[in-house]
Design a protein around this motif. Structure first.
Motif, PDB file in Angstrom:
ATOM      1  N   MET A 104       0.833  -1.201   0.000  1.00 51.45           N
ATOM      2  CA  MET A 104       0.000   0.000   0.000  1.00 51.45           C
ATOM      3  C   MET A 104       0.871   1.257   0.000  1.00 51.45           C
ATOM      4  O   MET A 104       1.954   1.278   0.585  1.00 51.45           O
ATOM      5  CB  MET A 104      -0.913   0.021   1.228  1.00 51.45           C
ATOM      6  N   ILE A 105       0.376   2.300  -0.657  1.00 48.82           N
ATOM      7  CA  ILE A 105       1.063   3.589  -0.701  1.00 48.82           C
ATOM      8  C   ILE A 105       0.387   4.543   0.279  1.00 48.82           C
ATOM      9  O   ILE A 105      -0.839   4.680   0.281  1.00 48.82           O
ATOM     10  CB  ILE A 105       1.016   4.197  -2.117  1.00 48.82           C
ATOM     11  N   SER A 106       1.171   5.181   1.138  1.00 50.93           N
ATOM     12  CA  SER A 106       0.666   6.245   1.993  1.00 50.93           C
ATOM     13  C   SER A 106       0.955   7.582   1.321  1.00 50.93           C
ATOM     14  O   SER A 106       2.108   7.901   1.035  1.00 50.93           O
ATOM     15  CB  SER A 106       1.335   6.202   3.371  1.00 50.93           C
ATOM     16  N   VAL A 107      -0.101   8.337   1.078  1.00 56.25           N
ATOM     17  CA  VAL A 107       0.016   9.636   0.412  1.00 56.25           C
ATOM     18  C   VAL A 107      -0.117  10.720   1.470  1.00 56.25           C
ATOM     19  O   VAL A 107      -1.174  10.872   2.088  1.00 56.25           O
ATOM     20  CB  VAL A 107      -1.078   9.806  -0.657  1.00 56.25           C
ATOM     21  N   ILE A 108       0.952  11.462   1.703  1.00 51.82           N
ATOM     22  CA  ILE A 108       0.972  12.478   2.754  1.00 51.82           C
ATOM     23  C   ILE A 108       0.830  13.858   2.133  1.00 51.82           C
ATOM     24  O   ILE A 108       1.647  14.266   1.298  1.00 51.82           O
ATOM     25  CB  ILE A 108       2.267  12.380   3.584  1.00 51.82           C
ATOM     26  N   VAL A 109      -0.212  14.579   2.550  1.00 55.42           N
ATOM     27  CA  VAL A 109      -0.480  15.919   2.020  1.00 55.42           C
ATOM     28  C   VAL A 109      -0.516  16.907   3.183  1.00 55.42           C
ATOM     29  O   VAL A 109      -1.476  16.919   3.968  1.00 55.42           O
ATOM     30  CB  VAL A 109      -1.819  15.970   1.261  1.00 55.42           C
ATOM     31  N   PRO A 110       0.525  17.739   3.350  1.00 54.76           N
ATOM     32  CA  PRO A 110       0.462  18.804   4.357  1.00 54.76           C
ATOM     33  C   PRO A 110      -0.451  19.919   3.852  1.00 54.76           C
ATOM     34  O   PRO A 110      -0.382  20.301   2.678  1.00 54.76           O
ATOM     35  CB  PRO A 110       1.921  19.269   4.458  1.00 54.76           C
ATOM     36  N   VAL A 111      -1.308  20.415   4.722  1.00 53.47           N
ATOM     37  CA  VAL A 111      -2.317  21.390   4.308  1.00 53.47           C
ATOM     38  C   VAL A 111      -2.201  22.637   5.165  1.00 53.47           C
ATOM     39  O   VAL A 111      -2.214  22.559   6.399  1.00 53.47           O
ATOM     40  CB  VAL A 111      -3.741  20.799   4.447  1.00 53.47           C
ATOM     41  N   TYR A 112      -2.095  23.782   4.497  1.00 55.30           N
ATOM     42  CA  TYR A 112      -2.111  25.050   5.237  1.00 55.30           C
ATOM     43  C   TYR A 112      -2.746  26.133   4.367  1.00 55.30           C
ATOM     44  O   TYR A 112      -2.202  26.523   3.330  1.00 55.30           O
ATOM     45  CB  TYR A 112      -0.709  25.479   5.656  1.00 55.30           C
ATOM     46  N   ASN A 113      -3.938  26.583   4.753  1.00 57.47           N
ATOM     47  CA  ASN A 113      -4.642  27.681   4.076  1.00 57.47           C
ATOM     48  C   ASN A 113      -4.660  27.516   2.554  1.00 57.47           C
ATOM     49  O   ASN A 113      -4.333  28.441   1.809  1.00 57.47           O
ATOM     50  CB  ASN A 113      -3.998  29.023   4.443  1.00 57.47           C
ATOM     51  N   SER A 114      -5.050  26.343   2.115  1.00 58.26           N
ATOM     52  CA  SER A 114      -5.065  26.061   0.674  1.00 58.26           C
ATOM     53  C   SER A 114      -6.467  25.716   0.190  1.00 58.26           C
ATOM     54  O   SER A 114      -6.644  24.918  -0.731  1.00 58.26           O
ATOM     55  CB  SER A 114      -4.097  24.916   0.355  1.00 58.26           C
ATOM     56  N   SER A 115      -7.485  26.310   0.803  1.00 57.68           N
ATOM     57  CA  SER A 115      -8.872  25.961   0.492  1.00 57.68           C
ATOM     58  C   SER A 115      -9.226  26.205  -0.972  1.00 57.68           C
ATOM     59  O   SER A 115     -10.080  25.512  -1.530  1.00 57.68           O
ATOM     60  CB  SER A 115      -9.833  26.746   1.402  1.00 57.68           C
ATOM     61  N   LEU A 116      -8.580  27.159  -1.612  1.00 59.31           N
ATOM     62  CA  LEU A 116      -8.901  27.471  -3.011  1.00 59.31           C
ATOM     63  C   LEU A 116      -8.499  26.350  -3.956  1.00 59.31           C
ATOM     64  O   LEU A 116      -9.106  26.184  -5.014  1.00 59.31           O
ATOM     65  CB  LEU A 116      -8.210  28.771  -3.436  1.00 59.31           C
ATOM     66  N   HIS A 117      -7.480  25.585  -3.596  1.00 56.68           N
ATOM     67  CA  HIS A 117      -6.948  24.563  -4.506  1.00 56.68           C
ATOM     68  C   HIS A 117      -7.019  23.151  -3.925  1.00 56.68           C
ATOM     69  O   HIS A 117      -6.714  22.186  -4.625  1.00 56.68           O
ATOM     70  CB  HIS A 117      -5.481  24.878  -4.832  1.00 56.68           C
ATOM     71  N   LEU A 118      -7.432  23.020  -2.674  1.00 56.76           N
ATOM     72  CA  LEU A 118      -7.338  21.744  -1.973  1.00 56.76           C
ATOM     73  C   LEU A 118      -8.222  20.667  -2.594  1.00 56.76           C
ATOM     74  O   LEU A 118      -7.809  19.503  -2.722  1.00 56.76           O
ATOM     75  CB  LEU A 118      -7.684  21.943  -0.494  1.00 56.76           C
ATOM     76  N   GLU A 119      -9.437  21.016  -2.975  1.00 59.31           N
ATOM     77  CA  GLU A 119     -10.341  20.008  -3.523  1.00 59.31           C
ATOM     78  C   GLU A 119      -9.799  19.438  -4.830  1.00 59.31           C
ATOM     79  O   GLU A 119      -9.934  18.242  -5.095  1.00 59.31           O
ATOM     80  CB  GLU A 119     -11.738  20.596  -3.712  1.00 59.31           C
ATOM     81  N   ARG A 120      -9.200  20.285  -5.661  1.00 61.41           N
ATOM     82  CA  ARG A 120      -8.601  19.781  -6.897  1.00 61.41           C
ATOM     83  C   ARG A 120      -7.504  18.773  -6.582  1.00 61.41           C
ATOM     84  O   ARG A 120      -7.403  17.721  -7.229  1.00 61.41           O
ATOM     85  CB  ARG A 120      -8.022  20.931  -7.724  1.00 61.41           C
TER      86      ARG A 120
END
Length: 332
Positions: free
Chosen positions: A1-17
């Motif tokens: 299995m692959i673990s996909v790590i996405v750090p998120v900081y104030n990226s609401s405009l592009h996060l869903e894409r």
């Protein structure tokens, strides 16, 4: 299995894409770890929404500690045998994961893909593309020939989680510049075989601002970063028998000149007192020039005007005077 790590900081405009591009992969054996690093916009709510909708998604919230702490959090809670990192304002093509050739991964320690860099309007700025090659790491010349260190970021790569865990590898949390490159160089010390694919499925977006956490950087932080880079470069290139290679000379040039210049500029921009400036300059004169191998100096290799100044001007006060003069006449 692959673990996909996405750090998120104030990226609401592009996060869903970004998230949609991950969930729509043709290869399905993965978990998506969203690490919300204290966002003050709707990013955290978006992460929670996807966690409720798709069992492959797990969201973790933390106070704002920076992208390195977010990635380390992801490493701690990951379950996959393989790790990949994606920035929350980037996105990937639907066959990105499958082109890591998951069925063959037991033969390799690292998989590298190319990257397309675009601006926020979609115009291509750069296209980093490799041939399809398998490399044994004792063949340092192949690393040099294909410029595999051109992308030192964590993305467009698949890491073996066991190598990370067994060697205590992590992102440096007390620095916020070049920490991803330091992680990559640290990881490369333990790689024996890697595969490079010509496929390009990662879209790296350059925005006017960066949605990941930002802060100003002190001279001490710059110095620590490039001292670490120098030490890791020596160890890695030495292991690959590449200390006489062009890429190593370029790396030395990068450390000794441009990065040292960056320390200078920060020192004056941030208004360091004179005694502190002189101490820093003296240290740079002593340490940075001595980083160059003696054979390069003996052959009178042209390094740069800054290296010449370090060698020819022994007094920190003279350099300090020149730098203050440049600031007064607004040359930086």
């Amino acid at each position: 299995m692959i673990s996909v790590i996405v750090p998120v900081y104030n990226s609401s405009l592009h996060l869903e894409r970004c998230i949609d591009s991950i969930l729509n992969q043709s290869y399905g054996d993965f978990e998506l770890l969203l690490i919300n690093d204290g966002s003050t916009d709707d990013s955290g709510l978006i992460c929670d929404k996807y966690s409720l909708q798709d069992k492959r998604v797990r969201t973790f919230h933390q106070t704002n500690k920076g992208v390195s702490a977010a990635r380390n959090h992801g490493l701690c809670v990951s379950n996959g045998e393989w790790i990949t990192f994606i920035d929350s304002d980037d996105y990937i093509k639907p066959d990105y994961f499958v082109n890591f050739n998951p069925l063959l991964l037991n033969k390799y320690d690292l998989v590298i893909q190319g990257i397309i860099t675009t601006d926020q309007s979609g115009h291509i700025i750069n296209r980093l593309e490799y041939p399809n090659i398998n490399i044994s790491l004792h063949l340092g010349g192949e690393i040099d020939n294909y410029q595999l260190f051109a992308n030192r970021g964590p993305y467009a790569k698949l890491y073996n989680r066991s190598i990370i865990q067994d060697n205590g590898l992590h992102f440096e949390e007390d620095i916020s510049i070049a920490e991803d490159g330091i992680f990559f160089y640290s990881y490369m010390r333990y790689v024996h075989r890697l595969v490079v694919t010509s496929y390009i499925g990662y879209h790296y977006i350059k925005y006017d601002g960066n949605t990941l956490s930002q802060k100003s950087h002190s001279c001490e932080e710059w110095e620590k970063v490039y001292t670490m880079y120098y030490s890791l470069s020596q160890e890695l290139y030495g292991r690959l028998n590449m200390l006489d290679s062009e890429s190593y000379r370029c790396k030395l040039h990068d450390i000794v000149t441009y990065r040292t210049t960056g320390v200078f500029l920060q020192m004056y921009k941030q208004g360091y007192p004179k005694t502190q400036r002189l101490d820093i300059i003296q240290k740079i004169i002593h340490d940075r020039y001595n980083m160059w191998p003696s054979e390069y100096k003996d052959k009178k290799v042209r390094i740069s005007i800054y290296e010449f100044l370090f060698k020819a001007v022994p007094y920190a006060c003279i350099i300090d005077f020149v730098m203050r003069l440049l600031k007064i006449i607004h040359l930086y």
